[in-house]
Design an enzyme around this catalytic site. Sequence first.
Site, PDB file in Angstrom:
ATOM      1  NE  ARG A  89     -17.443  16.009 -12.935  1.00  0.00           N
ATOM      2  CZ  ARG A  89     -18.524  15.282 -13.088  1.00  0.00           C
ATOM      3  NH1 ARG A  89     -19.553  15.747 -13.766  1.00  0.00           N
ATOM      4  NH2 ARG A  89     -18.582  14.069 -12.613  1.00  0.00           N
ATOM      5  CE1 TYR A 228     -13.560  20.906  -4.402  1.00  0.00           C
ATOM      6  CE2 TYR A 228     -14.111  19.420  -6.190  1.00  0.00           C
ATOM      7  CZ  TYR A 228     -13.566  19.645  -4.943  1.00  0.00           C
ATOM      8  OH  TYR A 228     -13.024  18.598  -4.244  1.00  0.00           O
ATOM      9  CE  LYS A 237     -13.112  14.284 -16.272  1.00  0.00           C
ATOM     10  NZ  LYS A 237     -13.353  14.066 -14.925  1.00  0.00           N
ATOM     11  CG  HIS A 257     -14.253  10.092 -17.921  1.00  0.00           C
ATOM     12  ND1 HIS A 257     -15.348   9.928 -17.104  1.00  0.00           N
ATOM     13  CD2 HIS A 257     -13.284  10.626 -17.141  1.00  0.00           C
ATOM     14  CE1 HIS A 257     -15.050  10.349 -15.886  1.00  0.00           C
ATOM     15  NE2 HIS A 257     -13.811  10.766 -15.880  1.00  0.00           N
ATOM     16  CB  SER A 279     -17.100  10.765 -11.846  1.00  0.00           C
ATOM     17  OG  SER A 279     -17.003  11.487 -13.053  1.00  0.00           O
ATOM     18  CB  CYS A 281     -16.397   4.092 -11.115  1.00  0.00           C
ATOM     19  SG  CYS A 281     -18.075   4.597 -10.734  1.00  0.00           S
ATOM     20  CG  ASP A 304     -10.212  11.992 -15.149  1.00  0.00           C
ATOM     21  OD1 ASP A 304     -10.978  11.178 -14.600  1.00  0.00           O
ATOM     22  OD2 ASP A 304     -10.568  13.134 -15.485  1.00  0.00           O
ATOM     23  NE  ARG A 396     -12.688  14.718  -7.382  1.00  0.00           N
ATOM     24  CZ  ARG A 396     -12.728  13.721  -8.264  1.00  0.00           C
ATOM     25  NH1 ARG A 396     -11.652  13.357  -8.922  1.00  0.00           N
ATOM     26  NH2 ARG A 396     -13.858  13.075  -8.491  1.00  0.00           N
TER      27      ARG A 396
HETATM   28  P1  GTP Z   1     -12.694  10.440 -10.958  1.00  0.00           P
HETATM   29  O1  GTP Z   1     -11.441  11.154 -10.603  1.00  0.00           O
HETATM   30  O2  GTP Z   1     -13.902  11.038 -10.328  1.00  0.00           O
HETATM   31  O3  GTP Z   1     -12.882  10.292 -12.439  1.00  0.00           O
HETATM   32  O4  GTP Z   1     -12.620   8.997 -10.235  1.00  0.00           O
HETATM   33  P2  GTP Z   1     -11.851   7.636 -10.557  1.00  0.00           P
HETATM   34  O5  GTP Z   1     -12.602   6.846 -11.565  1.00  0.00           O
HETATM   35  O6  GTP Z   1     -10.425   7.914 -10.830  1.00  0.00           O
HETATM   36  O7  GTP Z   1     -11.993   6.827  -9.184  1.00  0.00           O
HETATM   37  P3  GTP Z   1     -10.924   6.467  -8.052  1.00  0.00           P
HETATM   38  O8  GTP Z   1      -9.854   5.534  -8.533  1.00  0.00           O
HETATM   39  O9  GTP Z   1     -10.475   7.724  -7.425  1.00  0.00           O
HETATM   40  O10 GTP Z   1     -11.820   5.643  -7.038  1.00  0.00           O
HETATM   41  C1  GTP Z   1     -12.976   6.197  -6.460  1.00  0.00           C
HETATM   42  C2  GTP Z   1     -13.351   5.416  -5.244  1.00  0.00           C
HETATM   43  O11 GTP Z   1     -13.566   4.036  -5.582  1.00  0.00           O
HETATM   44  C3  GTP Z   1     -12.283   5.426  -4.155  1.00  0.00           C
HETATM   45  O12 GTP Z   1     -12.909   5.596  -2.906  1.00  0.00           O
HETATM   46  C4  GTP Z   1     -11.652   4.076  -4.271  1.00  0.00           C
HETATM   47  O13 GTP Z   1     -11.120   3.634  -3.048  1.00  0.00           O
HETATM   48  C5  GTP Z   1     -12.800   3.188  -4.751  1.00  0.00           C
HETATM   49  N1  GTP Z   1     -12.293   2.039  -5.546  1.00  0.00           N
HETATM   50  C6  GTP Z   1     -11.394   2.095  -6.561  1.00  0.00           C
HETATM   51  N2  GTP Z   1     -11.097   0.869  -7.055  1.00  0.00           N
HETATM   52  C7  GTP Z   1     -11.831  -0.009  -6.332  1.00  0.00           C
HETATM   53  C8  GTP Z   1     -11.973  -1.433  -6.357  1.00  0.00           C
HETATM   54  O14 GTP Z   1     -11.344  -2.161  -7.136  1.00  0.00           O
HETATM   55  N3  GTP Z   1     -12.853  -1.964  -5.458  1.00  0.00           N
HETATM   56  C9  GTP Z   1     -13.559  -1.190  -4.574  1.00  0.00           C
HETATM   57  N4  GTP Z   1     -14.384  -1.794  -3.734  1.00  0.00           N
HETATM   58  N5  GTP Z   1     -13.441   0.160  -4.516  1.00  0.00           N
HETATM   59  C10 GTP Z   1     -12.600   0.738  -5.379  1.00  0.00           C
HETATM   60  C1  SPV Z   2     -14.702  13.454 -12.448  1.00  0.00           C
HETATM   61  O1  SPV Z   2     -15.695  13.859 -11.840  1.00  0.00           O
HETATM   62  O2  SPV Z   2     -14.764  12.551 -13.307  1.00  0.00           O
HETATM   63  C2  SPV Z   2     -13.373  14.013 -12.138  1.00  0.00           C
HETATM   64  C3  SPV Z   2     -13.318  15.191 -11.280  1.00  0.00           C
HETATM   65  O3  SPV Z   2     -12.362  13.517 -12.618  1.00  0.00           O
HETATM   66  S1  SPV Z   2     -13.624  16.663 -12.151  1.00  0.00           S
HETATM   67  O4  SPV Z   2     -12.334  17.148 -12.675  1.00  0.00           O
HETATM   68  O5  SPV Z   2     -14.169  17.611 -11.175  1.00  0.00           O
HETATM   69  O6  SPV Z   2     -14.523  16.425 -13.234  1.00  0.00           O
HETATM   70 MN    MN Z   3     -12.903  11.765 -13.996  1.00  0.00          MN
END
Ligand code: GTP
Ligand code: SPV
Ligand code: MN
Length: 616
Positions: A89, A228, A237, A257, A279, A281, A304, A396
Amino acid sequence: MAIIDQPLRESAATRAASAPESADPRIVAWVERLALHATPDEVVWCDGSQPERARLIRDMVDTGTIVPLDSERRPGSYLARSNPDDVARVESRTFICSEKEEDAGPTNNWVPPAAMRETLHGLFRGAMRGRTMYVVPFAMGPVGGALTRYGVEVTDSPYVVVSMGTMTRMGAEALAQIGPDTEWVKCAHTVGAPLSPGEADVAWPCSTTKYISHFPESREVWSYGSAYGGNAILAKKAFALRIASAIGQDEGWLAAHMLLLKVTNPRGRVFHVAAAFPSACGKTNFAMLQPTIPGWTVETLGDDIAWIAPGPDGRLRAINPEAGFFGVAPGTGRSTNPVAMDTLEHDVVFTNVALTDDGDVWWEGVTDEPPTHLIDWTGQDWTPDADRPAAHPNSRFTVSAAQCPTISDDWDDPAGVTLDAIIFGGRRATNVPLVSEARSWEHGVFMGATLASERTAAAEGTVGELRRDPFAMLPFCGVHMADHWRLWLEVGAKAEAAGGAPAIFQVNWFRKGADGKFLWPGFGENIHALAWMLDRIEGRAEGVDSPFGRVPAAGEIDYAAADVSDAQWAALFGLDQAALTAEADDAARFLDSYGAKVPDEVREQLAVMREAIDEL
Ligand code: GTP
Ligand code: SPV
Ligand code: MN
């Protein structure tokens, strides 16, 4: 030029006129106008069928936009490689064009709507030349559901069409729901790369000029130049958070979110939980959590976005408006997220991961050791001695939610689920404890409002830098952020009056020790924190007071079972008075930056926190 354009325009207009019978005339008129202006070669109305998807995929394989993966290893799956300048983004190119600047607030890029319309009008003129304009009707939420909303995205990217097909309920059924009285969101998208006659296309067309523009009052999104993720899949979003947060202001509900999950405790009690983490996290991971404590079950509802509204009984209900996951690949592996790995076995579109020599995909964290040779996300040869990652950090997967093995039975219940708990969390190396409970709804809103996190690769910017990301909505709030907080206070107060608002908690999986390593193992072990939260709701845990609210009392979490030492546990809850004072000062400056609109209730909570810090 005019001579070339003339027949194309006519054919485009004719096709738009031959829209499906069920198409609302307002949609047909909008599509016709856009087609005349953007001058695509043809206009195709999408019905969301399997043959249509197969055709789009075949076309994209032919043009090199996607590469089929080995059909034995990863059936029905493809790899897309984006332009290296179109990988996340672009927050600096994302605009909220409300009539009044004060309705966008200081943390959105505001441009007066008339000025932005003029810019976009110029950019969209002829922008689809040489391409097909697809008309993509979609529903956010189960078709016909009480909280469900409708939209139409017009795009010249088949990659976006296929993504919308996975991420939303797309096609004829959604279109049929849009009647003369239905509010629908207009989403116009172009990659901004018109083709001259005879000009060869590239695998990932896009433009160096990018505009992701939102008009909250007229419920429109106009996106130019990127293909993207959140820049282009406008249901996500742009609509489900930015436009929806503006609709929510008018109607009294919350666009969040947040992931959504269902958890059943060993006594069979069921809870529904929503959690906001910025994002990249951990939302997808938490939504797919595999508990390490026997007797607990977690099921997935969404990863999400959640729409939260008062239900008929006055309590807060939530739906996941999406139909798929657009998840972060790096870090996803058998040991961290086995549920995601199972979900990704077939029918996935991967973007910007690496390709193995045997036609499968690879990314950092999927196995401990990389293969000896890969094609990296840019299409170059890659070996383990390369000093760059093989997959882009924001690479992704796009996959249907229905094929997730832990998807809950009620994930597509049109009535949504009643929320028991709401969680806020971010990446914080210091200060913020593993888990704490808000003293009240107001305190919970303060936790959300002052949420901070270290930057990730999900957007442009310096990775690791700390920034406040209120409600994990900083890049996604279509209204003044303080108005969003005010709405949270109002919606919570109403729910409390009607018989109970969800309890609010804060978590931090990312606190680091002096050695720079994470103190908490995370992932499946996060059940320890979740179980404590739900025990609090049931009155089975007491907790003790801290500046962050209630934290677990001694003996309430069996951290040894998570292989965490006494010293690590103490560090996860360590309180450094000087650092916390600096944190509170920073929060005060942050609140001030939103000016007079900041609700008194939020400021009062900062004062309460300061008192607690002073008493340490
Ligand atoms: P968006 O799709 O961008 O909104 O991301 P998200 O909040 O869904 O994050 P996602 O679950 O994809 O995790 C993002 C990164 O954080 C990945 O590389 C995970 O492996 C890492 N991660 C997730 N949960 C944990 C956790 O409990 N501990 C640690 N150390 N890393 C984590
Ligand atoms: C985020 O960045 O929080 C996402 C990916 O879930 S996007 O759809 O590109 O915003
Ligand atoms: Mn997200």
